[in-house]
Design a protein around this motif. Sequence first.
Motif, PDB file in Angstrom:
ATOM      1  N   ASN A 150     -21.949 -20.806  -6.148  1.00  0.00           N
ATOM      2  CA  ASN A 150     -23.210 -20.080  -6.069  1.00  0.00           C
ATOM      3  C   ASN A 150     -23.617 -19.993  -4.608  1.00  0.00           C
ATOM      4  OD1 ASN A 150     -25.594 -18.807  -7.047  1.00  0.00           O
ATOM      5  ND2 ASN A 150     -26.708 -20.726  -6.903  1.00  0.00           N
ATOM      6  N   ALA A 151     -24.583 -19.154  -4.308  1.00  0.00           N
ATOM      7  CA  ALA A 151     -25.155 -19.060  -2.967  1.00  0.00           C
ATOM      8  C   ALA A 151     -26.561 -18.495  -3.086  1.00  0.00           C
ATOM      9  CB  ALA A 151     -24.299 -18.168  -2.074  1.00  0.00           C
ATOM     10  N   ALA A 152     -27.339 -18.678  -2.031  1.00  0.00           N
ATOM     11  CA  ALA A 152     -28.715 -18.186  -2.019  1.00  0.00           C
ATOM     12  C   ALA A 152     -28.762 -16.689  -1.742  1.00  0.00           C
ATOM     13  CB  ALA A 152     -29.516 -18.934  -0.948  1.00  0.00           C
ATOM     14  N   ALA A 153     -29.898 -16.092  -2.058  1.00  0.00           N
ATOM     15  CA  ALA A 153     -30.110 -14.668  -1.798  1.00  0.00           C
ATOM     16  C   ALA A 153     -30.687 -14.429  -0.409  1.00  0.00           C
ATOM     17  CB  ALA A 153     -31.027 -14.077  -2.860  1.00  0.00           C
ATOM     18  N   GLU A 154     -30.719 -15.473   0.406  1.00  0.00           N
ATOM     19  CA  GLU A 154     -31.191 -15.368   1.791  1.00  0.00           C
ATOM     20  C   GLU A 154     -30.197 -16.076   2.700  1.00  0.00           C
ATOM     21  OE1 GLU A 154     -33.771 -13.624   2.620  1.00  0.00           O
ATOM     22  OE2 GLU A 154     -34.750 -13.351   0.656  1.00  0.00           O
ATOM     23  N   TYR A 155     -30.064 -15.596   3.938  1.00  0.00           N
ATOM     24  CA  TYR A 155     -29.157 -16.236   4.889  1.00  0.00           C
ATOM     25  C   TYR A 155     -29.667 -17.604   5.318  1.00  0.00           C
ATOM     26  CZ  TYR A 155     -26.057 -12.246   5.694  1.00  0.00           C
ATOM     27  OH  TYR A 155     -25.125 -11.259   5.548  1.00  0.00           O
ATOM     28  N   SER A 156     -30.969 -17.683   5.579  1.00  0.00           N
ATOM     29  CA  SER A 156     -31.552 -18.936   6.054  1.00  0.00           C
ATOM     30  C   SER A 156     -33.053 -18.897   5.777  1.00  0.00           C
ATOM     31  CB  SER A 156     -31.305 -19.107   7.563  1.00  0.00           C
ATOM     32  OG  SER A 156     -31.915 -18.048   8.294  1.00  0.00           O
ATOM     33  N   GLY A 157     -33.711 -20.026   6.005  1.00  0.00           N
ATOM     34  CA  GLY A 157     -35.156 -20.045   5.808  1.00  0.00           C
ATOM     35  C   GLY A 157     -35.610 -21.253   5.021  1.00  0.00           C
ATOM     36  N   PRO A 158     -36.870 -21.253   4.610  1.00  0.00           N
ATOM     37  CA  PRO A 158     -37.459 -22.406   3.916  1.00  0.00           C
ATOM     38  C   PRO A 158     -37.120 -22.401   2.425  1.00  0.00           C
ATOM     39  CG  PRO A 158     -39.135 -20.732   4.241  1.00  0.00           C
ATOM     40  CD  PRO A 158     -37.890 -20.214   4.901  1.00  0.00           C
ATOM     41  N   TYR A 159     -35.855 -22.650   2.105  1.00  0.00           N
ATOM     42  CA  TYR A 159     -35.395 -22.609   0.710  1.00  0.00           C
ATOM     43  C   TYR A 159     -34.689 -23.921   0.391  1.00  0.00           C
ATOM     44  CZ  TYR A 159     -36.335 -17.719   1.625  1.00  0.00           C
ATOM     45  OH  TYR A 159     -36.941 -16.550   1.987  1.00  0.00           O
ATOM     46  N   THR A 160     -35.459 -24.963   0.242  1.00  0.00           N
ATOM     47  CA  THR A 160     -34.926 -26.303   0.039  1.00  0.00           C
ATOM     48  C   THR A 160     -33.954 -26.342  -1.139  1.00  0.00           C
ATOM     49  OG1 THR A 160     -36.957 -27.264   0.917  1.00  0.00           O
ATOM     50  CG2 THR A 160     -35.545 -28.711  -0.404  1.00  0.00           C
ATOM     51  N   GLY A 161     -32.780 -26.898  -0.876  1.00  0.00           N
ATOM     52  CA  GLY A 161     -31.788 -27.072  -1.935  1.00  0.00           C
ATOM     53  C   GLY A 161     -30.841 -25.912  -2.121  1.00  0.00           C
ATOM     54  N   GLU A 162     -31.088 -24.783  -1.465  1.00  0.00           N
ATOM     55  CA  GLU A 162     -30.224 -23.617  -1.625  1.00  0.00           C
ATOM     56  C   GLU A 162     -28.992 -23.708  -0.714  1.00  0.00           C
ATOM     57  OE1 GLU A 162     -30.898 -20.418  -3.831  1.00  0.00           O
ATOM     58  OE2 GLU A 162     -31.215 -22.454  -4.567  1.00  0.00           O
ATOM     59  N   ILE A 163     -28.008 -22.842  -0.971  1.00  0.00           N
ATOM     60  CA  ILE A 163     -26.737 -22.861  -0.248  1.00  0.00           C
ATOM     61  C   ILE A 163     -26.589 -21.550   0.507  1.00  0.00           C
ATOM     62  CG2 ILE A 163     -24.223 -23.054  -0.457  1.00  0.00           C
ATOM     63  CD1 ILE A 163     -24.834 -24.434  -3.214  1.00  0.00           C
ATOM     64  N   SER A 164     -26.450 -21.629   1.811  1.00  0.00           N
ATOM     65  CA  SER A 164     -26.400 -20.450   2.664  1.00  0.00           C
ATOM     66  C   SER A 164     -25.015 -19.813   2.696  1.00  0.00           C
ATOM     67  CB  SER A 164     -26.807 -20.856   4.088  1.00  0.00           C
ATOM     68  OG  SER A 164     -26.379 -19.914   5.035  1.00  0.00           O
ATOM     69  N   LEU A 165     -24.957 -18.497   2.544  1.00  0.00           N
ATOM     70  CA  LEU A 165     -23.698 -17.774   2.688  1.00  0.00           C
ATOM     71  C   LEU A 165     -23.166 -17.871   4.108  1.00  0.00           C
ATOM     72  CD1 LEU A 165     -24.421 -14.736   0.415  1.00  0.00           C
ATOM     73  CD2 LEU A 165     -22.287 -16.026   0.394  1.00  0.00           C
ATOM     74  N   ARG A 166     -24.070 -17.900   5.042  1.00  0.00           N
ATOM     75  CA  ARG A 166     -23.666 -18.092   6.431  1.00  0.00           C
ATOM     76  C   ARG A 166     -22.927 -19.426   6.593  1.00  0.00           C
ATOM     77  NH1 ARG A 166     -28.168 -18.450  11.253  1.00  0.00           N
ATOM     78  NH2 ARG A 166     -26.874 -19.410  12.854  1.00  0.00           N
TER      79      ARG A 166
ATOM     80  N   LYS B  51     -28.700  -8.933  -4.863  1.00  0.00           N
ATOM     81  CA  LYS B  51     -29.007  -9.276  -3.482  1.00  0.00           C
ATOM     82  C   LYS B  51     -27.969 -10.242  -2.917  1.00  0.00           C
ATOM     83  CE  LYS B  51     -32.836 -10.589  -0.461  1.00  0.00           C
ATOM     84  NZ  LYS B  51     -34.255 -11.003  -0.384  1.00  0.00           N
ATOM     85  N   LYS B  52     -27.544 -11.199  -3.730  1.00  0.00           N
ATOM     86  CA  LYS B  52     -26.531 -12.145  -3.289  1.00  0.00           C
ATOM     87  C   LYS B  52     -25.198 -11.444  -2.997  1.00  0.00           C
ATOM     88  CE  LYS B  52     -28.444 -16.094  -5.828  1.00  0.00           C
ATOM     89  NZ  LYS B  52     -28.148 -17.204  -6.747  1.00  0.00           N
ATOM     90  N   VAL B  53     -24.841 -10.486  -3.843  1.00  0.00           N
ATOM     91  CA  VAL B  53     -23.599  -9.734  -3.636  1.00  0.00           C
ATOM     92  C   VAL B  53     -23.647  -8.986  -2.313  1.00  0.00           C
ATOM     93  CG1 VAL B  53     -22.207  -7.786  -4.485  1.00  0.00           C
ATOM     94  CG2 VAL B  53     -23.012  -9.539  -6.080  1.00  0.00           C
ATOM     95  N   GLN B  54     -24.753  -8.339  -2.039  1.00  0.00           N
ATOM     96  CA  GLN B  54     -24.899  -7.620  -0.781  1.00  0.00           C
ATOM     97  C   GLN B  54     -24.741  -8.548   0.419  1.00  0.00           C
ATOM     98  OE1 GLN B  54     -28.781  -5.687  -1.485  1.00  0.00           O
ATOM     99  NE2 GLN B  54     -27.720  -3.726  -1.299  1.00  0.00           N
ATOM    100  N   LEU B  55     -25.389  -9.710   0.376  1.00  0.00           N
ATOM    101  CA  LEU B  55     -25.302 -10.651   1.480  1.00  0.00           C
ATOM    102  C   LEU B  55     -23.887 -11.200   1.641  1.00  0.00           C
ATOM    103  CD1 LEU B  55     -28.606 -12.720   1.140  1.00  0.00           C
ATOM    104  CD2 LEU B  55     -28.079 -10.956   2.814  1.00  0.00           C
ATOM    105  N   ALA B  56     -23.223 -11.477   0.533  1.00  0.00           N
ATOM    106  CA  ALA B  56     -21.852 -11.994   0.599  1.00  0.00           C
ATOM    107  C   ALA B  56     -20.923 -10.980   1.265  1.00  0.00           C
ATOM    108  CB  ALA B  56     -21.357 -12.332  -0.805  1.00  0.00           C
ATOM    109  N   LEU B  57     -21.047  -9.716   0.879  1.00  0.00           N
ATOM    110  CA  LEU B  57     -20.208  -8.670   1.463  1.00  0.00           C
ATOM    111  C   LEU B  57     -20.488  -8.519   2.959  1.00  0.00           C
ATOM    112  CD1 LEU B  57     -20.467  -6.053  -1.410  1.00  0.00           C
ATOM    113  CD2 LEU B  57     -18.375  -7.235  -0.690  1.00  0.00           C
ATOM    114  N   GLN B  58     -21.739  -8.605   3.325  1.00  0.00           N
ATOM    115  CA  GLN B  58     -22.104  -8.497   4.740  1.00  0.00           C
ATOM    116  C   GLN B  58     -21.576  -9.673   5.551  1.00  0.00           C
ATOM    117  OE1 GLN B  58     -26.376  -8.085   4.794  1.00  0.00           O
ATOM    118  NE2 GLN B  58     -26.339  -6.236   3.537  1.00  0.00           N
TER     119      GLN B  58
END
Length: 261
Positions: free
Chosen positions: A65-81, A111-118
């Motif tokens: 899994n991964a988060a729908a954001e690259y970075s930020g205040p999202y405790t516990g999420e996993i960054s695609l970056r 949104k996650k798919v878009q970020l992963a492709l980018q």
Amino acid sequence: MRKPFIAANWKMHKNVAESVDFVKQIKDKLPNEKDMEVGIAAQAFSLPSMVQAAGQSGLKIIAQNAAAEYSGPYTGEISLRGLHDAGVSYVMLGHIERRRLFGETNEDVHKKVQLALQRGVTPIICTDETMVQQEVNGEIHYVFHQLMTVLHGISLDQVKQIVVSYEPSWAVGAGQHANPTLAEEGCRLIRRTIADYYSFEIADKIRILYGGSVNPNNISAIMAKPNIDGVLIGRASLDVDNFLRMIDAAKQTEDEAKGDK
């Protein structure tokens, strides 16, 4: 010719040491990467160590899994970056358990798919059997509405990079039995849906995996189907010998198919 892809989904099993040991046991026993891809989706904390253990073997390390954001205040999420920087090749998105247990929506997955492709991490888009009837060029087709919502706005160049995994709800979970005929029909309809939305040429290039109670006894029958390009294996992939048996069976089935052409 679409390259077969055999992927393990370990879910919330195995710690770092167990994951690394598993990789070391199989990495030198895999088919040539040119002929078949093999990957393991493990818990996030094990991924960097698994990438290091896999080395140049060609084994693909997959995030679950991964988060729908690259970075930020999202405790516990996993960054695609972070996944990309760690050497992770693929990320599973929209798994049925993420939808059922954590309320993920089509919009979240999109949104996650878009970020992963980018970011250069290949998305494995999981979808179940949600279909609707829709008129396409004067004909009634069954359309995977869930998948098409996730792919909305994804360009022709981008969609060529994705992998789709068909995971019907009736086949997910211990004690269920995979039906190769129904699995093939679902994958065929997914390919036709993609062809309607993009083109037959695009649809013919996209790999479609089947996930749901795959095991050593049924993998050959599943892999023999023309629209199934690989499998996403759950519980049966946790054992080294079982997993290697399934890889060998899939490779043999693929070799036999090539010999018939």
